[in-house]
Design a protein around this motif. Structure first.
Motif, mmCIF file in Angstrom:
data_model
loop_
_atom_site.group_PDB
_atom_site.id
_atom_site.type_symbol
_atom_site.label_atom_id
_atom_site.label_comp_id
_atom_site.label_asym_id
_atom_site.label_seq_id
_atom_site.Cartn_x
_atom_site.Cartn_y
_atom_site.Cartn_z
ATOM 1 N N ILE A 220 1.194 -1.427 -0.113
ATOM 2 C CA ILE A 220 -0.070 -0.457 0.000
ATOM 3 C C ILE A 220 1.372 1.348 0.118
ATOM 4 C CG2 ILE A 220 -1.666 1.102 1.306
ATOM 5 C CD1 ILE A 220 -2.657 -1.403 2.742
ATOM 6 N N ALA A 221 2.136 1.061 0.644
ATOM 7 C CA ALA A 221 2.725 2.700 1.589
ATOM 8 C C ALA A 221 3.696 3.433 -0.883
ATOM 9 C CB ALA A 221 3.947 2.208 2.227
ATOM 10 N N HIS A 222 3.465 1.106 -0.919
ATOM 11 C CA HIS A 222 4.177 1.687 -2.285
ATOM 12 C C HIS A 222 3.999 2.130 -3.431
ATOM 13 C CE1 HIS A 222 6.974 0.730 -5.746
ATOM 14 N NE2 HIS A 222 6.192 0.839 -6.325
ATOM 15 N N LYS A 223 1.818 1.804 -3.191
ATOM 16 C CA LYS A 223 1.509 2.476 -4.465
ATOM 17 C C LYS A 223 1.243 4.194 -3.609
ATOM 18 C CE LYS A 223 -0.864 -1.453 -5.377
ATOM 19 N NZ LYS A 223 -1.671 -2.889 -5.412
ATOM 20 N N GLN A 231 -7.354 5.390 -4.882
ATOM 21 C CA GLN A 231 -8.158 3.609 -4.640
ATOM 22 C C GLN A 231 -8.069 4.034 -2.953
ATOM 23 O OE1 GLN A 231 -6.961 1.192 -6.738
ATOM 24 N NE2 GLN A 231 -6.206 2.050 -7.971
ATOM 25 N N ARG A 232 -9.205 2.850 -3.330
ATOM 26 C CA ARG A 232 -9.185 2.300 -2.040
ATOM 27 C C ARG A 232 -9.174 1.465 -1.226
ATOM 28 N NH1 ARG A 232 -14.549 5.919 -1.225
ATOM 29 N NH2 ARG A 232 -13.891 7.746 -2.355
ATOM 30 N N PHE A 233 -8.127 0.811 -1.300
ATOM 31 C CA PHE A 233 -7.862 0.079 -1.123
ATOM 32 C C PHE A 233 -7.004 -0.460 -0.067
ATOM 33 C CE2 PHE A 233 -3.945 1.215 -3.912
ATOM 34 C CZ PHE A 233 -3.045 1.638 -2.553
ATOM 35 N N TYR A 234 -6.673 0.836 0.447
ATOM 36 C CA TYR A 234 -5.526 0.394 1.414
ATOM 37 C C TYR A 234 -6.682 0.880 2.535
ATOM 38 C CZ TYR A 234 -6.841 5.497 1.533
ATOM 39 O OH TYR A 234 -7.888 6.962 1.546
ATOM 40 N N LEU A 235 -8.300 0.934 2.024
ATOM 41 C CA LEU A 235 -8.789 0.851 3.383
ATOM 42 C C LEU A 235 -9.377 -0.906 3.978
ATOM 43 C CD1 LEU A 235 -11.722 3.872 2.565
ATOM 44 C CD2 LEU A 235 -9.878 3.742 4.816
ATOM 45 N N LYS A 236 -9.946 -1.003 2.655
ATOM 46 C CA LYS A 236 -9.779 -2.792 2.647
ATOM 47 C C LYS A 236 -9.169 -3.738 3.484
ATOM 48 C CE LYS A 236 -11.563 -6.287 -0.256
ATOM 49 N NZ LYS A 236 -10.522 -7.155 0.440
ATOM 50 N N GLN A 237 -7.795 -3.213 3.060
ATOM 51 C CA GLN A 237 -6.487 -3.713 3.973
ATOM 52 C C GLN A 237 -6.501 -3.565 5.039
ATOM 53 O OE1 GLN A 237 -4.593 -5.704 2.080
ATOM 54 N NE2 GLN A 237 -4.746 -5.536 -0.010
ATOM 55 N N ASP A 252 -2.817 2.220 11.681
ATOM 56 C CA ASP A 252 -3.795 3.331 11.347
ATOM 57 C C ASP A 252 -3.088 4.410 11.264
ATOM 58 O OD1 ASP A 252 -6.413 2.126 12.494
ATOM 59 O OD2 ASP A 252 -5.848 1.802 14.668
ATOM 60 N N SER A 253 -2.044 3.978 12.263
ATOM 61 C CA SER A 253 -1.909 6.147 11.696
ATOM 62 C C SER A 253 -1.857 5.850 10.120
ATOM 63 C CB SER A 253 0.201 5.803 11.848
ATOM 64 O OG SER A 253 -0.026 5.983 13.492
ATOM 65 N N PHE A 254 -1.021 4.816 9.280
ATOM 66 C CA PHE A 254 -0.436 5.031 8.156
ATOM 67 C C PHE A 254 -2.203 5.707 6.934
ATOM 68 C CE2 PHE A 254 -0.151 3.238 3.879
ATOM 69 C CZ PHE A 254 0.707 3.800 3.151
ATOM 70 N N ARG A 255 -2.880 5.008 7.730
ATOM 71 C CA ARG A 255 -4.230 5.538 7.051
ATOM 72 C C ARG A 255 -4.448 7.209 7.322
ATOM 73 N NH1 ARG A 255 -8.884 5.951 9.345
ATOM 74 N NH2 ARG A 255 -8.578 5.393 11.242
ATOM 75 N N ARG A 256 -4.460 7.145 8.264
ATOM 76 C CA ARG A 256 -4.395 8.686 8.919
ATOM 77 C C ARG A 256 -3.631 8.636 7.966
ATOM 78 N NH1 ARG A 256 -3.175 8.523 14.109
ATOM 79 N NH2 ARG A 256 -4.951 7.617 15.285
ATOM 80 N N MET A 257 -2.578 9.448 7.451
ATOM 81 C CA MET A 257 -1.494 9.467 7.001
ATOM 82 C C MET A 257 -2.419 9.752 5.383
ATOM 83 S SD MET A 257 2.143 8.623 6.255
ATOM 84 C CE MET A 257 1.511 7.891 5.291
ATOM 85 N N VAL A 258 -3.235 9.331 5.034
ATOM 86 C CA VAL A 258 -3.361 8.728 3.633
ATOM 87 C C VAL A 258 -4.705 9.645 3.532
ATOM 88 C CG1 VAL A 258 -4.694 7.347 2.127
ATOM 89 C CG2 VAL A 258 -2.058 6.251 3.410
#
Lengths: 280, 77
Positions: A220-223, A231-237, A252-258
């Protein structure tokens, strides 16, 4: 559960198995040492019973020589036999103190020695040194020799029984020690197999639980790093990755950052096209 | 804590560093006031507009979380 706690618990499980195996083998080794001491004591009892038996036979032999006019050699043999029997008697009375059955048997032999054997030897000495005529002497001596041989024979039988019992005890101790040795071997093999299996299982499970989510996150970080914020894939992930540990916090932190990236992007585009009117 | 700070705390849970500018934008655009002047009576409206904005930019699930979080501030003494 935190990753460190998971790893610690896994480690403790393996250490616990090692400790259990070690404790079992140590216990078996201690039992084997006890059994070895038991066998050694029983052999010592057997040797002393044999010495006592030899002493009785020598008394009989010495008395026969004495009565056959070889008085000096007869006396020497009788004295020598007493010297053999005395330490054996002392040892056996102490060593058999914990074994009432064998002690009772040995006391019978001691009683035979003190009364019948010594009595017959004394009688023969008295008859031999008396002033009776030879015919009467030899008849009396023969009668006492007969008593002596009966007493020695009885003593031999009892001591043979004591010796066979001690040999049986040695054999039992050896069998029990062998059983403990076999048990130790089985415990070592079973625990080694168990520890190996659990170690491999834990390594695979723990490894996949730690590296699996991290790999997903890395993808996810790479994309996202390539600018793929729509893309919403990170939410699914995020729904997929639920480990309950530091990886969850990282997700959680990564999701918040995105989300922050997406919102910042939306706010910067806001001047051209208000957010709430954008098509979804 | 002021209502502004409470709202920022809720928004920061989902938006991180973008929370402040998003709150400022929603307050100015839809409530015609500054975040520092927010009152309890504004919470319902603010929740609605935050939900709408976040739904467009990020997604319905995050928007719903934020809406519930902001509405919960009404119960705060």
């Amino acid at each position: 559960m935190k990753i460190r706690r998971k790893l610690l618990l896994s480690y403790l499980l393996i250490v616990g198995l090692f400790v259990a195996a070690g404790a079992t083998i140590t216990y078996n080794t201690m039992k084997m040492a006890d059994l070895q001491n038991t066998a050694k004591t029983q052999l010592e009892i057997n040797n002393n019973a044999y010495a006592y038996q030899q002493g009785l036979d020598q008394i009989q032999f010495g008395t026969l020589m004495y009565a056959s006019n070889d008085t000096s050699e007869g006396q020497r043999i009788i004295v020598a036999s007493a010297e053999i029997m005395q330490p054996s008697e002392t040892y056996l009375l102490n060593a058999l103190a914990n074994d009432p059955a064998l002690l009772a048997e040995f006391n019978q032999v001691v009683s035979l020695d003190r009364n019948e054997v010594n009595g017959a030897v004394s009688q023969i000495y008295n008859i031999y040194t008396s002033s009776e005529n030879d015919t009467v002497k030899y008849v009396d001596i023969w009668g006492q020799l007969s008593n002596l041989m009966n007493a020695v024979n009885q003593g031999d039988i009892i001591l043979a029984d004591v010796r066979s019992t001690t040999l049986a005890n040695v054999n039992n101790a050896n069998v029990a020690a062998q059983n403990y040795a076999n048990m130790s071997l089985i415990v070592a093999i079973v625990f080694l197999a168990l520890i190996s299996a659990i170690s491999v299982f834990l390594a695979v499970v723990m490894g996949s639980r730690i590296t699996g989510p991290l790999k997903k996150l890395a993808d996810i970080a790479h994309k996202v790093s390539l600018g793929d914020l729509n893309q919403r894939f990170y939410l699914k992930q995020n729904i997929d990755i639920k480990t309950g540990d530091e990886i969850d916090e990282l997700v959680d932190s990564f999701r918040r950052m995105v989300n922050a990236f997406r919102m910042t992007q939306a706010l910067s585009n806001d001047a051209e096209e208000p957010m709430e009117t954008k098509p979804q | 804590m002021t209502i502004e700070q409470d709202c920022l705390a809720v928004l920061a849970q989902e938006l991180g560093p973008a929370a402040k500018s998003f709150l400022l934008r929603q307050c100015r655009s839809h409530l015609n006031k500054e975040p520092a002047t927010l009152e309890k009576s504004d919470i319902e409206n603010l929740a609605k507009w935050c939900q709408a904005g976040i739904q467009m930019a990020i997604g319905a699930q995050v928007a719903e979380n934020v809406r519930k979080g902001i509405l919960a501030l009404k119960q705060k003494p």
